[in-house]
Design a protein around this motif. Structure first.
Motif, mmCIF file in Angstrom:
data_model
loop_
_atom_site.group_PDB
_atom_site.id
_atom_site.type_symbol
_atom_site.label_atom_id
_atom_site.label_comp_id
_atom_site.label_asym_id
_atom_site.label_seq_id
_atom_site.Cartn_x
_atom_site.Cartn_y
_atom_site.Cartn_z
ATOM 1 N N MET A 1 33.515 -7.698 -16.395
ATOM 2 C CA MET A 1 33.838 -7.725 -14.966
ATOM 3 C C MET A 1 32.637 -8.244 -14.194
ATOM 4 O O MET A 1 31.490 -8.005 -14.585
ATOM 5 C CB MET A 1 34.206 -6.322 -14.470
ATOM 6 C CG MET A 1 35.352 -5.672 -15.227
ATOM 7 S SD MET A 1 35.629 -3.950 -14.709
ATOM 8 C CE MET A 1 36.733 -3.399 -16.023
ATOM 9 N N SER A 2 32.904 -8.947 -13.113
ATOM 10 C CA SER A 2 31.845 -9.541 -12.296
ATOM 11 C C SER A 2 31.928 -9.036 -10.870
ATOM 12 O O SER A 2 33.022 -8.802 -10.345
ATOM 13 C CB SER A 2 31.955 -11.069 -12.310
ATOM 14 O OG SER A 2 31.850 -11.562 -13.634
ATOM 15 N N LEU B 1 19.668 -3.004 -5.293
ATOM 16 C CA LEU B 1 20.846 -3.729 -5.769
ATOM 17 C C LEU B 1 20.666 -5.232 -5.615
ATOM 18 O O LEU B 1 20.111 -5.698 -4.627
ATOM 19 C CB LEU B 1 22.077 -3.281 -4.984
ATOM 20 C CG LEU B 1 22.835 -2.108 -5.583
ATOM 21 C CD1 LEU B 1 23.830 -1.572 -4.583
ATOM 22 C CD2 LEU B 1 23.539 -2.523 -6.856
ATOM 23 N N GLN B 2 21.161 -5.974 -6.599
ATOM 24 C CA GLN B 2 21.076 -7.419 -6.549
ATOM 25 C C GLN B 2 22.358 -8.032 -5.997
ATOM 26 O O GLN B 2 23.375 -7.368 -5.881
ATOM 27 C CB GLN B 2 20.787 -7.973 -7.946
ATOM 28 C CG GLN B 2 19.476 -7.481 -8.553
ATOM 29 C CD GLN B 2 19.706 -6.380 -9.580
ATOM 30 O OE1 GLN B 2 20.565 -5.524 -9.398
ATOM 31 N NE2 GLN B 2 18.938 -6.405 -10.669
ATOM 32 N N ALA B 3 22.275 -9.317 -5.672
ATOM 33 C CA ALA B 3 23.394 -9.998 -5.027
ATOM 34 C C ALA B 3 24.535 -10.321 -5.979
ATOM 35 O O ALA B 3 25.683 -10.453 -5.556
ATOM 36 C CB ALA B 3 22.896 -11.291 -4.376
ATOM 37 N N SER B 4 24.242 -10.443 -7.263
ATOM 38 C CA SER B 4 25.266 -10.847 -8.233
ATOM 39 C C SER B 4 25.146 -9.978 -9.466
ATOM 40 O O SER B 4 24.039 -9.614 -9.881
ATOM 41 C CB SER B 4 25.072 -12.322 -8.615
ATOM 42 O OG SER B 4 26.060 -12.750 -9.533
ATOM 43 N N GLY B 5 26.279 -9.635 -10.065
ATOM 44 C CA GLY B 5 26.212 -8.765 -11.234
ATOM 45 C C GLY B 5 27.383 -8.930 -12.180
ATOM 46 O O GLY B 5 28.450 -9.443 -11.812
ATOM 47 N N HIS B 6 27.173 -8.507 -13.407
ATOM 48 C CA HIS B 6 28.216 -8.472 -14.435
ATOM 49 C C HIS B 6 28.089 -7.161 -15.191
ATOM 50 O O HIS B 6 26.976 -6.698 -15.468
ATOM 51 C CB HIS B 6 28.067 -9.630 -15.428
ATOM 52 C CG HIS B 6 28.051 -10.976 -14.806
ATOM 53 N ND1 HIS B 6 29.192 -11.628 -14.376
ATOM 54 C CD2 HIS B 6 27.022 -11.825 -14.502
ATOM 55 C CE1 HIS B 6 28.876 -12.799 -13.864
ATOM 56 N NE2 HIS B 6 27.567 -12.947 -13.926
ATOM 57 N N ILE B 7 29.215 -6.573 -15.538
ATOM 58 C CA ILE B 7 29.221 -5.457 -16.472
ATOM 59 C C ILE B 7 30.151 -5.847 -17.613
ATOM 60 O O ILE B 7 31.197 -6.456 -17.392
ATOM 61 C CB ILE B 7 29.643 -4.129 -15.811
ATOM 62 C CG1 ILE B 7 30.971 -4.262 -15.068
ATOM 63 C CG2 ILE B 7 28.555 -3.626 -14.881
ATOM 64 C CD1 ILE B 7 31.475 -2.940 -14.478
ATOM 65 N N VAL B 8 29.735 -5.507 -18.818
ATOM 66 C CA VAL B 8 30.455 -5.990 -19.992
ATOM 67 C C VAL B 8 30.350 -4.956 -21.099
ATOM 68 O O VAL B 8 29.323 -4.289 -21.247
ATOM 69 C CB VAL B 8 29.889 -7.364 -20.448
ATOM 70 C CG1 VAL B 8 28.404 -7.290 -20.717
ATOM 71 C CG2 VAL B 8 30.625 -7.907 -21.647
ATOM 72 N N LEU C 1 23.598 9.017 -8.235
ATOM 73 C CA LEU C 1 23.047 7.802 -7.647
ATOM 74 C C LEU C 1 24.036 6.668 -7.835
ATOM 75 O O LEU C 1 24.270 6.197 -8.936
ATOM 76 C CB LEU C 1 21.714 7.452 -8.324
ATOM 77 C CG LEU C 1 21.019 6.176 -7.839
ATOM 78 C CD1 LEU C 1 20.570 6.320 -6.389
ATOM 79 C CD2 LEU C 1 19.828 5.849 -8.733
ATOM 80 N N ARG C 2 24.632 6.242 -6.752
ATOM 81 C CA ARG C 2 25.634 5.183 -6.813
ATOM 82 C C ARG C 2 24.952 3.831 -6.697
ATOM 83 O O ARG C 2 24.103 3.626 -5.842
ATOM 84 C CB ARG C 2 26.644 5.360 -5.685
ATOM 85 C CG ARG C 2 27.418 6.638 -5.763
ATOM 86 C CD ARG C 2 28.165 6.953 -4.479
ATOM 87 N NE ARG C 2 29.290 6.065 -4.258
ATOM 88 C CZ ARG C 2 29.310 5.124 -3.319
ATOM 89 N NH1 ARG C 2 28.297 4.960 -2.539
ATOM 90 N NH2 ARG C 2 30.362 4.363 -3.166
ATOM 91 N N ARG C 3 25.350 2.915 -7.580
ATOM 92 C CA ARG C 3 24.765 1.564 -7.576
ATOM 93 C C ARG C 3 25.873 0.562 -7.922
ATOM 94 O O ARG C 3 25.877 -0.050 -8.975
ATOM 95 C CB ARG C 3 23.628 1.518 -8.600
ATOM 96 C CG ARG C 3 22.643 0.382 -8.369
ATOM 97 C CD ARG C 3 21.482 0.446 -9.340
ATOM 98 N NE ARG C 3 20.531 -0.620 -9.074
ATOM 99 C CZ ARG C 3 20.661 -1.869 -9.485
ATOM 100 N NH1 ARG C 3 21.714 -2.218 -10.194
ATOM 101 N NH2 ARG C 3 19.739 -2.764 -9.193
ATOM 102 N N PRO C 4 26.820 0.381 -7.020
ATOM 103 C CA PRO C 4 28.014 -0.414 -7.341
ATOM 104 C C PRO C 4 27.894 -1.891 -6.992
ATOM 105 O O PRO C 4 26.927 -2.350 -6.393
ATOM 106 C CB PRO C 4 29.074 0.247 -6.464
ATOM 107 C CG PRO C 4 28.297 0.670 -5.259
ATOM 108 C CD PRO C 4 26.933 1.053 -5.735
ATOM 109 N N PHE C 5 28.896 -2.634 -7.394
ATOM 110 C CA PHE C 5 29.118 -4.014 -6.971
ATOM 111 C C PHE C 5 30.533 -4.103 -6.413
ATOM 112 O O PHE C 5 31.443 -3.424 -6.897
ATOM 113 C CB PHE C 5 29.000 -4.992 -8.145
ATOM 114 C CG PHE C 5 27.617 -5.166 -8.693
ATOM 115 C CD1 PHE C 5 26.743 -6.085 -8.128
ATOM 116 C CD2 PHE C 5 27.184 -4.412 -9.770
ATOM 117 C CE1 PHE C 5 25.458 -6.251 -8.632
ATOM 118 C CE2 PHE C 5 25.905 -4.566 -10.288
ATOM 119 C CZ PHE C 5 25.035 -5.488 -9.715
ATOM 120 N N SER C 6 30.735 -4.942 -5.412
ATOM 121 C CA SER C 6 32.093 -5.266 -4.977
ATOM 122 C C SER C 6 32.646 -6.355 -5.894
ATOM 123 O O SER C 6 31.894 -7.057 -6.571
ATOM 124 C CB SER C 6 32.087 -5.763 -3.529
ATOM 125 O OG SER C 6 31.729 -4.725 -2.640
#
Length: 445
Positions: free
Chosen positions: A235-236, A103-110, A368-373
């Protein structure tokens, strides 16, 4: 929110859980099945030392002096955070990036909807543009007509993942090639879904260890969509930065719980079978791909934080300090679901989140969970609008996410502290081959 995957230390081990989500955080070697990380050819100027940093903060002349000092230094190699590159094409990796990578430190889903006059040919042209841009950005290169937002940075573990929603097949006249696994998810009692922030013809997941690199990718892909698709929602999110802890460890979510202890591991013999579509799939174009379920889950943090640590641990079924099951041991010790306390009641309560979501409680169902807060400010009542951008991967959503969520829906002690506010399900094809684009076998087959 299906946590079965409280996780064990995912693909490297940042996808974790014992609570509703939140990946592990430390940078560690990629698992055998995960795409290899390589050093980019790009370089950037050296970082400022402590004195230089102070000058920049003071501003005015101090900032100018520090800036001049940096610009006068000879270029040095990128740091490990900036230099890591995740492969884009199938020649170097079997699956699209952003699934088994740390997982990376920053993410966006669009999500995007195709333009009203777009057809199958227009959709192919858009995915071709997006694939070309993603490959350039993930390699740390600058596309044509670039905004220069991340000009000085390296790849920073950037990953871009593309998915197709149920409606994509109607828009492109490909209904006969739509997998049954893309049938809409059932309604759940805890759902409070906003249709404007759910679903979509096309879905993109972006992750990077530098926030500017992640935003740069988002902006570039949005510009590429002009005329071919319009934005539906965006969403970020964020995770702990690699190296922020003294040792590699599973991350905590916004509830403070170690989250991600039981994720399936790429080294497990049935990992591919659980997460990726097999060779016997009816839709050949999806073989080697996966299905992503996306949920925006708001956490009622004010209510949660009023509970004592003891109460929180009973709700989760794990200790808050180290993630160990209430039946003893360490974070990775298997839960003893048959162990009773002196009063004859289960040590891990019958409605504890970890018990209900455990694979052994669900015929081995795993995802496999790969979420962002996320944190989107504060609501009118002052409560934080914060929680989890829950993203999970599986070969068959009906056998994984839907089965687990139905179980959680019937009696998870954590549910009163969660609100499911948006949802989406997407078919994620395998990685593009040399000279091709993601989804090409579907659109041109």
């Amino acid at each position: 929110m299906s946590n079965q995957t409280s996780d064990r230390k995912a693909p490297e081990s940042r996808t974790a859980g014992s609570g509703p989500g939140g990946p592990a955080d430390a940078a560690a070697p990629a698992a055998a099945d995960a795409p290899a990380l390589t050093l980019s050819r790009r370089r950037l100027l050296g970082t400022v030392g402590a004195a230089g940093a102070a000058g920049l903060v003071v501003g005015g002349a101090g900032g100018a002096i520090a800036d001049a000092a940096v610009r006068g230094d000879a270029p040095t190699a990128l740091t490990s955070v900036g230099a890591t590159e995740i492969p884009f094409r199938a020649e170097r990796v079997k699956h699209q990036a952003g699934i088994t990578n740390p997982l990376q430190a920053s993410g966006h889903i669009v999500a995007f909807d195709l333009a009203p006059d777009a057809d199958r040919k227009a959709a192919a042209a858009l995915l071709r543009r997006w694939s070309r841009t993603a490959e350039e950005l993930m390699a740390g290169r600058t596309p044509d007509a670039d905004t220069a937002i991340a000009l000085d940075a390296g790849p920073s573990s950037l990953s871009v993942t593309f998915g197709l929603g149920h409606s994509f097949f109607d828009r492109t006249g490909l209904q006969k090639r739509r997998p049954v696994q893309l049938d809409p998810l059932p309604d759940f009692s805890a759902d409070e879904l906003d249709p404007k922030r759910s679903n979509g013809d096309l879905w993109i997941q972006i992750g990077a260890d530098d926030a500017l690199v992640a935003f740069h990718a988002l902006r570039a892909l949005q510009k590429d969509a002009a005329g071919g698709a319009r934005l539906r929602w965006q969403m970020s999110g964020f995770n702990r930065t690699p190296g922020a802890t003294a040792r590699p460890m599973t991350a905590r979510n916004l509830m403070g719980q170690i989250d991600g202890t039981n994720n399936p591991q790429p080294a497990e013999k049935d990992f591919d079978e659980r997460i990726f579509v097999g060779r016997d799939a009816d839709q050949e174009w999806m073989r080697g791909g996966s299905y992503a379920v996306v949920r925006r889950i708001r956490m009622l943090l004010d209510d949660w934080e009023k509970r004592s640590v003891h109460q929180q641990e009973k709700i989760i079924g794990r200790r808050k300090d180290n993630g160990a099951p209430l039946t003893g041991g360490s974070e990775t010790t298997p839960m003893d679901l048959d162990k009773n306390a002196a009063d004859g009641l289960p040590v891990i309560p019958a409605d504890a989140h970890a018990r209900i979501a455990a694979p052994e409680s669900n015929q081995g169902a795993a995802l496999l969970r790969r979420p962002f807060s996320y944190h989107d400010g504060f609501r009118d009542d002052g409560a934080p609008d914060a929680g989890l951008l829950f993203i999970c991967w599986q070969a068959d959503p009906l056998r994984a996410f839907t089965q687990l969520q139905r179980k959680l829906d019937r009696g998870d002690a954590l549910s009163p502290f969660l609100r499911h506010e948006a949802s989406g399900l997407y078919a994620v094809p395998p990685a593009a081959t040399s000279g091709g684009y993601v989804g090409q076998p579907l659109l041109e087959g």
